[in-house]
Design an enzyme around this catalytic site. Structure first.
Site, PDB file in Angstrom:
ATOM      1  N   CYS A  50       0.740  -1.041   0.060  1.00  0.00           N
ATOM      2  CA  CYS A  50       0.009   0.036  -0.109  1.00  0.00           C
ATOM      3  C   CYS A  50       0.943   1.280  -0.056  1.00  0.00           C
ATOM      4  CB  CYS A  50      -0.945  -0.028   1.085  1.00  0.00           C
ATOM      5  SG  CYS A  50      -0.269  -0.394   2.647  1.00  0.00           S
ATOM      6  N   HIS A 101      19.012   0.962  -2.780  1.00  0.00           N
ATOM      7  CA  HIS A 101      17.428   0.934  -2.485  1.00  0.00           C
ATOM      8  C   HIS A 101      16.732  -0.240  -2.187  1.00  0.00           C
ATOM      9  CE1 HIS A 101      13.611   2.968  -3.128  1.00  0.00           C
ATOM     10  NE2 HIS A 101      13.153   2.040  -3.555  1.00  0.00           N
TER      11      HIS A 101
END
Lengths: 423, 272
Positions: A50, A101
């Protein structure tokens, strides 16, 4: 080969955009299939939660822009979102930056709540879906496995995830610091505020075995007790039952305090001084603050819990700095591995190209010099080989060295560019 | 040979203490592992020292201050390993193992008089029995002391409601209290047996079971403190903070019985 990550997260996109391009269930496997058919993408993975949607891909070196364009176009078409609404939120990372990342995401350093534990499971699920569709290969497999081990290392070597950052979890954590194992412990829930109920649920999930419920309306107490499989206690009689409770959570709307110091002193004596933990979530308070002064009793009100949460958040931030150091170490190692993978093929293609040039030029010349003796031919051929080897010796030594230097990938790229070598 | 064993023990015990203290700061699981293996090496070196002395001298342990300190240190390590097999909280090591190290370091400053000549009166099998029972009891009190100190720190943090660095590193109050009680419930019978065997030995050696020698008096005081602690715990449920404070007082009495009596007061138990 290079790693490219294209995506957006809570840091770059509002929820309206995130929900539009998220992948779930069937759309995830369809998405993976569509992605891998992009000409510049050789391996792919979709992380969709989400808070973020990210496409991890493995691409040819020098095709970053083309691959980026393909992936952005894919996202736009697949979810039917116009590019001008999507592009401003997209970020793109490649090479070392992408590796960093990936590690930070799995280790929950890039999460909205740093240190939250769910993200690692979500990335693992994403990876499982991708392997199920057989769209990952050497590079992404290695990247993801490494991400998982980095996340694990950070979890064991730092306290990034060990302290509670919500009121209800802070209550559980404090209970653990007092009682250790919560198995066999009993809680008394007085009143029925939402937060009190949530805390009780967390405590039950963490091993607390018995629960008593007290409420002004006894029916309500009974209903809640039934739900928790506990027993109901009339509000007027809590004093008689308090000695059985190790943890008391109170959140009534009563205007005055229900439990005072004197009452607790009597209770603790009946308990033979076994510790008690009072959690007062009500405003105005249900429990007299002086209760905290009773030996072996710990009484926390809502402000105290908030202070604990604040301190925990600060600890997490400090620990995050240590976690970043670990990430940096691991990125360096992974980067070295990626480079060493590029070094050997570069040398081979360089040699092959040079050898091709030598052969074709030699053939041309020999055709025009048919009167040469066999021995002279051999001599000329040997000379061309020697020239080639002498010229290539230095660049090859330097390419090999590149795998250990920080600018190695730039050097490899330069060599490929200068000699016009293709992957 | 014994010099090598002593040096080795001192070195490894230093490493172990250092790593237990580091574990208070660093979460890394390698740290307590290093500490634990250093402890094993320390034990091996210390045991080697005693065996070497026994073979060469024929006299069992604890005949002078130097050896006694080392034996005390050995017992504390055993007590720590014993208790942590049940309660797996290596953080306790940070509060106990340094005590063991300080004892060894103190021994290093004492002149080693080598293998002592025991007066014939003291040559008896009661010597090793009395000495090891007493020291093992004391070592368990050291363990209780360490967990008591930790309890007070953790309790203070919880009462003040401001979690400091220790809040995250120390185990729960319940475990600390349990360690305290467990160490006591093993240590107290050992101390009792130590006193009884001592008095039997005294009957053989000096012809009297009890002669109010300062060491005997102070052992009795220590015994009473721990007896009171156990009693209040079992009858009126004094636990937690009060138990921790009493244990700290009790262990101070142990240390005075050991150091104070030997250094300040003279009596039958004085070394030399």
């Amino acid at each position: 080969m290079d790693i490219l990550i294209v995506g957006l997260s809570h840091k770059t996109a509002p929820v309206e955009v995130r929900e539009k391009i998220s992948f779930a269930g069937d759309s995830l496997s369809e998405g993976l299939k569509a992605l891998i058919s992009c000409p510049h993408v050789s391996e792919a993975l979709i992380v969709s939660t989400c808070n973020r949607v990210e496409i991890y891909s493995c691409i040819m070196k020098n095709s970053i822009d083309a691959a980026h364009e393909e992936i952005a176009a894919f996202l736009s078409q697949f979810h039917d979102v116009p590019r001008d609404q999507l592009d401003p939120h997209l970020y793109m990372m490649s090479g070392e930056e992408a590796v960093r990342h990936a590690f930070r995401v799995s280790s929950s350093l890039d999460s909205m709540m740093v240190g939250e534990p769910q993200i690692l499971g979500q990335v693992k699920d994403a990876y499982n879906s991708a392997t199920h569709e057989q769209v990952t290969g050497n590079i992404l497999n290695r990247l993801l496995h490494k991400s998982f081990s980095v996340a694990k290392r950070i979890r064991t070597e730092t306290r990034i995830a060990t302290s509670a950052v919500s009121i209800s979890f802070a209550a559980v954590e404090l209970a653990r610091k007092i009682f250790g194992d919560l198995a066999g412990k009993t809680i008394m829930l007085i009143g029925a505020g939402e937060m009190a109920e949530l805390s009780a649920r967390h405590l039950l999930a963490n091993g607390v075995e018995h629960i008593m419920v007290a409420n002004r309306t006894f029916e309500k107490a009974e209903a809640l007790a039934e739900e928790f499989m506990g027993s109901a206690v009339p509000l007027e009689e809590i004093e008689n039952h308090l000695d059985m409770a190790d943890i008391v959570i109170s959140s009534t709307g009563a205007p005055t305090t229900l439990i005072d110091r004197k009452m607790v002193q009597g209770v603790i004596r009946r308990r033979k001084h076994r510790p008690m933990f009072f959690i007062d979530i009500a405003v105005p308070r249900d429990i007299e603050p002086a209760v905290n002064q009773v030996e072996n009793v710990y009484a926390y009100d809502i402000d105290d819990l908030e202070e604990v949460v604040k301190a925990n958040i600060k600890t997490r931030e400090k620990e995050a700095a240590r976690a970043e150091e670990i990430v940096t170490q691991e990125v360096k190692q992974f980067h070295d591995w990626m480079l060493s993978r590029d070094v050997f093929p570069t040398i081979v293609t360089l040699k092959e190209w040079a050898e091709d040039v030598r052969r074709s030029e030699l053939e041309k010349t020999m055709k025009r010099m048919e009167d040469l003796s066999e021995a002279d031919r051999k001599r000329i051929e040997a000379m061309t080989e020697a020239i080639l080897n002498k010229i290539l010796h230095r660049p090859i030594v330097r390419i090999k060295r590149a795998s250990h230097s920080p600018d190695g990938s730039k050097l490899l790229e330069a060599i490929r560019e200068i000699f016009g070598l293709e992957d | 040979m014994d010099v090598v064993f002593f040096g080795g023990a001192l070195f490894f015990l230093f490493i172990a203490s250092l790593h237990y203290l580091l574990f208070l700061v660093y979460q890394n699981p390698v740290v307590p592992r290093v500490a634990r293996y250093s402890l094993y090496l320390t034990l091996a070196a210390q045991t080697g020292f005693f065996i070497d002395r026994f073979i060469r001298g024929g006299v069992p342990l604890g005949t002078n201050m130097y050896e006694s300190l080392m034996f005390f240190s050995w017992c504390i390590i055993i007590a720590y390993l014993l208790i942590t097999t049940r309660y797996k909280v290596p953080v306790v090591g940070a509060f106990v193992i340094p005590i063991s190290f300080i004892l060894m370091a103190a021994a290093a400053f004492l002149p080693d008089k080598g293998i002592a000549e025991l007066s014939p009166a003291l040559k008896s099998y009661w010597l090793p029995i009395h000495v090891s029972l007493s020291f093992m009891g004391d070592a368990l009190f050291a363990m209780a002391f360490g967990s008591g100190v930790m309890y007070l720190i953790q309790e203070r943090q919880l009462k003040r409601k401001r979690p400091g660095a220790f809040y995250y590193r120390l185990p729960s109050l319940e475990i600390l209290d349990a360690i305290n009680y467990r160490a006591l419930s093993i240590g107290f019978p050992l101390l009792t047996l130590g006193i009884i065997t001592g008095s039997i030995w005294a009957q053989y050696a000096w012809g009297a079971y009890w002669s109010w020698d300062p060491k005997e008096t102070w052992s009795l005081i220590t015994w009473f403190i721990f007896a009171a602690l156990l009693h209040t715990r079992l009858t009126i449920g004094w636990r937690g903070r009060k138990a921790a404070i009493l244990v700290i007082i009790g262990f101070s009495a142990v240390l005075f019985t050991f150091f104070g009596v030997n250094l300040l007061l003279s009596g039958l138990h004085s070394y030399n």
